[in-house]
Design a protein around this motif. Structure first.
Motif, PDB file in Angstrom:
ATOM      1  N   LEU A  57       0.828  -1.208   0.000  1.00 37.36           N
ATOM      2  CA  LEU A  57       0.000   0.000   0.000  1.00 37.36           C
ATOM      3  C   LEU A  57       0.859   1.253   0.000  1.00 37.36           C
ATOM      4  CD1 LEU A  57      -2.812  -0.915   2.547  1.00 37.36           C
ATOM      5  CD2 LEU A  57      -2.992  -0.761   0.080  1.00 37.36           C
ATOM      6  N   LEU A  58       1.906   1.244   0.817  1.00 39.51           N
ATOM      7  CA  LEU A  58       2.769   2.418   0.898  1.00 39.51           C
ATOM      8  C   LEU A  58       3.515   2.653  -0.411  1.00 39.51           C
ATOM      9  CD1 LEU A  58       4.152   2.032   4.521  1.00 39.51           C
ATOM     10  CD2 LEU A  58       2.388   3.608   3.720  1.00 39.51           C
ATOM     11  N   GLU A  59       3.894   1.587  -1.090  1.00 39.79           N
ATOM     12  CA  GLU A  59       4.567   1.731  -2.387  1.00 39.79           C
ATOM     13  C   GLU A  59       3.637   2.340  -3.422  1.00 39.79           C
ATOM     14  OE1 GLU A  59       5.948  -2.158  -3.330  1.00 39.79           O
ATOM     15  OE2 GLU A  59       7.713  -2.013  -2.023  1.00 39.79           O
ATOM     16  N   GLN A  60       2.346   2.088  -3.313  1.00 45.34           N
ATOM     17  CA  GLN A  60       1.377   2.620  -4.265  1.00 45.34           C
ATOM     18  C   GLN A  60       0.851   3.992  -3.853  1.00 45.34           C
ATOM     19  OE1 GLN A  60      -1.666  -0.325  -4.688  1.00 45.34           O
ATOM     20  NE2 GLN A  60      -0.280  -1.842  -5.556  1.00 45.34           N
ATOM     21  N   GLY A  61       1.313   4.500  -2.721  1.00 44.50           N
ATOM     22  CA  GLY A  61       0.885   5.815  -2.271  1.00 44.50           C
ATOM     23  C   GLY A  61      -0.484   5.820  -1.605  1.00 44.50           C
ATOM     24  N   MET A  62      -0.921   4.674  -1.093  1.00 40.66           N
ATOM     25  CA  MET A  62      -2.217   4.585  -0.435  1.00 40.66           C
ATOM     26  C   MET A  62      -2.008   4.548   1.079  1.00 40.66           C
ATOM     27  SD  MET A  62      -3.909   1.656  -2.842  1.00 40.66           S
ATOM     28  CE  MET A  62      -5.615   1.939  -2.459  1.00 40.66           C
ATOM     29  N   CYS A  63      -3.029   4.925   1.807  1.00 40.30           N
ATOM     30  CA  CYS A  63      -2.956   4.796   3.261  1.00 40.30           C
ATOM     31  C   CYS A  63      -3.636   3.491   3.677  1.00 40.30           C
ATOM     32  CB  CYS A  63      -3.603   6.002   3.949  1.00 40.30           C
ATOM     33  SG  CYS A  63      -5.374   6.117   3.703  1.00 40.30           S
ATOM     34  N   LEU A  64      -3.532   3.151   4.938  1.00 39.75           N
ATOM     35  CA  LEU A  64      -4.087   1.892   5.415  1.00 39.75           C
ATOM     36  C   LEU A  64      -5.607   1.849   5.257  1.00 39.75           C
ATOM     37  CD1 LEU A  64      -3.390  -0.799   6.664  1.00 39.75           C
ATOM     38  CD2 LEU A  64      -3.596   0.228   8.909  1.00 39.75           C
ATOM     39  N   GLN A  65      -6.272   2.981   5.446  1.00 40.15           N
ATOM     40  CA  GLN A  65      -7.725   3.021   5.302  1.00 40.15           C
ATOM     41  C   GLN A  65      -8.139   2.718   3.862  1.00 40.15           C
ATOM     42  OE1 GLN A  65      -9.501   6.719   6.413  1.00 40.15           O
ATOM     43  NE2 GLN A  65     -11.571   5.907   6.365  1.00 40.15           N
ATOM     44  N   ASP A  66      -7.390   3.222   2.894  1.00 41.47           N
ATOM     45  CA  ASP A  66      -7.683   2.909   1.495  1.00 41.47           C
ATOM     46  C   ASP A  66      -7.538   1.409   1.234  1.00 41.47           C
ATOM     47  OD1 ASP A  66      -8.105   5.587   0.934  1.00 41.47           O
ATOM     48  OD2 ASP A  66      -6.027   5.926   0.304  1.00 41.47           O
ATOM     49  N   GLY A  67      -6.520   0.808   1.840  1.00 41.86           N
ATOM     50  CA  GLY A  67      -6.316  -0.627   1.685  1.00 41.86           C
ATOM     51  C   GLY A  67      -7.443  -1.438   2.279  1.00 41.86           C
TER      52      GLY A  67
END
Length: 74
Positions: A57-67
Protein backbone atom coordinates in the motif's frame (compact mmCIF):
# COMPACT_ATOMS: atom_id res chain seq x y z
CA UNK A 1 -11.53 -16.43 17.81
CA UNK A 2 -11.65 -19.97 16.44
CA UNK A 3 -8.73 -21.15 18.57
CA UNK A 4 -10.34 -19.72 21.70
CA UNK A 5 -13.56 -21.56 20.89
CA UNK A 6 -11.63 -24.79 20.36
CA UNK A 7 -9.79 -24.40 23.66
CA UNK A 8 -13.07 -23.87 25.50
CA UNK A 9 -14.76 -26.86 23.87
CA UNK A 10 -11.76 -29.09 24.57
CA UNK A 11 -11.52 -27.81 28.14
CA UNK A 12 -15.14 -28.74 28.70
CA UNK A 13 -14.29 -32.24 27.51
CA UNK A 14 -11.16 -32.55 29.65
CA UNK A 15 -12.93 -31.66 32.91
CA UNK A 16 -15.27 -34.69 32.96
CA UNK A 17 -12.43 -36.87 31.67
CA UNK A 18 -10.47 -36.09 34.83
CA UNK A 19 -13.35 -37.37 36.93
CA UNK A 20 -14.27 -40.46 34.91
CA UNK A 21 -10.84 -41.62 33.69
CA UNK A 22 -7.94 -39.79 35.37
CA UNK A 23 -5.34 -41.78 33.41
CA UNK A 24 -6.53 -40.27 30.12
CA UNK A 25 -6.26 -36.62 31.19
CA UNK A 26 -2.80 -36.12 29.67
CA UNK A 27 -4.01 -37.48 26.33
CA UNK A 28 -6.93 -35.06 26.44
CA UNK A 29 -4.72 -32.05 27.16
CA UNK A 30 -2.85 -32.56 23.88
CA UNK A 31 -5.84 -31.14 21.97
CA UNK A 32 -5.95 -28.02 24.15
CA UNK A 33 -2.25 -27.39 23.58
CA UNK A 34 -2.64 -27.88 19.82
CA UNK A 35 -5.47 -25.32 19.78
CA UNK A 36 -3.18 -22.83 21.50
CA UNK A 37 -0.41 -23.50 18.99
CA UNK A 38 -2.85 -23.08 16.13
CA UNK A 39 -4.02 -19.74 17.55
CA UNK A 40 -0.45 -18.45 17.82
CA UNK A 41 0.28 -19.65 14.28
CA UNK A 42 -2.77 -17.72 13.05
CA UNK A 43 -1.55 -14.55 14.75
CA UNK A 44 1.91 -14.89 13.22
CA UNK A 45 0.50 -15.43 9.74
CA UNK A 46 -1.86 -12.46 10.17
CA UNK A 47 1.06 -10.19 11.08
CA UNK A 48 3.12 -11.43 8.12
CA UNK A 49 0.26 -10.91 5.70
CA UNK A 50 -0.64 -7.48 7.06
CA UNK A 51 2.98 -6.34 6.98
CA UNK A 52 3.35 -7.37 3.35
CA UNK A 53 0.02 -5.75 2.54
CA UNK A 54 1.05 -2.51 4.25
CA UNK A 55 4.32 -2.35 2.31
CA UNK A 56 2.45 -2.74 -0.96
CA UNK A 57 0.00 0.00 0.00
CA UNK A 58 2.77 2.42 0.90
CA UNK A 59 4.57 1.73 -2.39
CA UNK A 60 1.38 2.62 -4.27
CA UNK A 61 0.89 5.81 -2.27
CA UNK A 62 -2.22 4.59 -0.43
CA UNK A 63 -2.96 4.80 3.26
CA UNK A 64 -4.09 1.89 5.42
CA UNK A 65 -7.72 3.02 5.30
CA UNK A 66 -7.68 2.91 1.49
CA UNK A 67 -6.32 -0.63 1.68
CA UNK A 68 -9.10 -1.67 4.01
CA UNK A 69 -11.70 -0.28 1.62
CA UNK A 70 -10.07 -2.02 -1.37
CA UNK A 71 -9.82 -5.37 0.42
CA UNK A 72 -13.44 -5.15 1.59
CA UNK A 73 -12.61 -5.40 5.30
CA UNK A 74 -14.30 -2.15 6.13
Amino acid sequence: MGAAYGIVKNGVGVAPMGVMRPKLVMKSIVHVVMDGVLGIYGLIIAVIISTGFLVQLLEQGMCLQDGQIVSGSR
